[in-house]
Design a protein around this motif. Sequence first.
Motif, PDB file in Angstrom:
ATOM      1  N   UNK A 156      42.665  44.554  33.615  1.00 44.43           N
ATOM      2  CA  UNK A 156      43.534  43.470  33.140  1.00 44.43           C
ATOM      3  C   UNK A 156      42.863  42.148  33.501  1.00 44.43           C
ATOM      4  N   UNK A 202      42.144  34.250  44.177  1.00 45.60           N
ATOM      5  CA  UNK A 202      42.839  34.390  45.459  1.00 45.60           C
ATOM      6  C   UNK A 202      41.871  34.821  46.551  1.00 45.60           C
ATOM      7  N   UNK A 203      41.009  35.763  46.207  1.00 45.31           N
ATOM      8  CA  UNK A 203      40.035  36.251  47.179  1.00 45.31           C
ATOM      9  C   UNK A 203      39.091  35.128  47.599  1.00 45.31           C
ATOM     10  N   UNK A 263      43.750  39.066  33.136  1.00 41.44           N
ATOM     11  CA  UNK A 263      44.614  38.045  33.738  1.00 41.44           C
ATOM     12  C   UNK A 263      44.773  38.303  35.238  1.00 41.44           C
ATOM     13  N   UNK A 264      45.084  39.540  35.567  1.00 42.02           N
ATOM     14  CA  UNK A 264      45.254  39.892  36.979  1.00 42.02           C
ATOM     15  C   UNK A 264      43.938  39.767  37.726  1.00 42.02           C
ATOM     16  N   UNK A 265      42.871  40.210  37.092  1.00 38.96           N
ATOM     17  CA  UNK A 265      41.564  40.121  37.743  1.00 38.96           C
ATOM     18  C   UNK A 265      41.217  38.658  38.031  1.00 38.96           C
ATOM     19  N   UNK A 280      43.311  36.158  38.627  1.00 45.44           N
ATOM     20  CA  UNK A 280      44.091  35.692  39.771  1.00 45.44           C
ATOM     21  C   UNK A 280      43.615  36.351  41.063  1.00 45.44           C
ATOM     22  N   UNK A 281      43.231  37.603  40.972  1.00 50.15           N
ATOM     23  CA  UNK A 281      42.773  38.319  42.169  1.00 50.15           C
ATOM     24  C   UNK A 281      41.468  37.719  42.690  1.00 50.15           C
TER      25      UNK A 281
END
Lengths: 195, 195
Positions: free
Chosen positions: A151, A161-162, A153-155, A157-158
Amino acid sequence: MARTAGSHSDITGPRIQDAALRLFARHGYAAVSMRQIAREVGVQAGALYNYTPDKQSLLFGLMQDHMRELLATWAARSQVPDPGAALETFTRFHIRFHLERPDEVFIAYMELRNLTPENHAAISDLRGRYEDALESILKRGVAAGVFDVADTKIATLAVIAMLNGVNTWYRAGGRLSLEQVETIYWDMVRKAVGL
Amino acid sequence: MARTAGSHSDITGPRIQDAALRLFARHGYAAVSMRQIAREVGVQAGALYNYTPDKQSLLFGLMQDHMRELLATWAARSQVPDPGAALETFTRFHIRFHLERPDEVFIAYMELRNLTPENHAAISDLRGRYEDALESILKRGVAAGVFDVADTKIATLAVIAMLNGVNTWYRAGGRLSLEQVETIYWDMVRKAVGL
DNA sequence: GTTTTTTCTGAACAAACGTTCAGATAGCGT
DNA sequence: ACGCTATCTGAACGTTTGTTCAGAAAAAAC
């Protein structure tokens, strides 16, 4: 007494922004008073209002300046066609840019809730544009078949964030150089996207 | 007037904690007044001081309760010997536990700077113990030769930062189920550690 | 050298802050 | 039914808050 010797808006203006930035980052927007900022600058509280209409605008200006500079600096970079190389460029750029501005970054992430709805929307929009820059790289990599991402979008944000986590622990002159930190994180990002 | 009908410490106490939690998470510790908390509970400000010695203790109590519950819940889990399985267990546990308590998590990460030095040290210590739980898994995996991690300390912080990012965007009833989110993140964590 | 403009002071404003406390009422044990 | 204790009100405290503004002095313009 009135106007003080050596006073000049080209000097006082930036000093107010600097003081507000540092104090907001250290103690939080709500916990900092206009009088504290003024004291830091060496001026009375009333003088601040020659430079900002109110406290809220002071915060918003700092956040907006930061986000615009982030976007402009990234946009000024020549884009690499290869998705893997582009992702590495982004990773290293993000870490370096953010580590160079710890106070701005801290405020941009922690003080969103102290913005008025309109101001909040404006900053969120800028933030979204920056996230889009990363997501477009991930999408290109997925389309090219070089990234393995469930995904985008999630990747996106991940990964952000990282990378943002670096600011919570990195201190210049510590165990690792900036170059080493970049490489370690890039290694994790690279593997996380299946490259 | 004085004591009100139906008043009881078993009821008012938790309600104060709930109100403080929600308001601190929404507006920030410094931006919330004791009178706002009292109004939310339906009581006068003075009544709060039957339950907390001061505002600072109210915040500290919330953070300490949260961190202790986090550690206790994790400790209560039976540890899996296999490092890969242990990491998956941790990843899914972390996401689920944190998504179930968005307000507590928000406060635990955002309000550290509003703690007195002693309280800050206490919470940081608890936080460090939780990070150690993850790092020990990573170390076991590296020792067993199944993980490819350059620096276990940095990887620990990177993974936790990445997982914490979920709280900024996930909303129940959205595009993805909790199970799906867990799986997507576990996929990224797994790859990031070279498993 | 004089006038105009820019920059700041210092005092003031009402409102809100955390906290304390004497007194009053509700609930409980007897 | 009575007394005791737990619980809350309402007022008060000194301090601090963001913001405004008339006036004064420094700097710039002429």
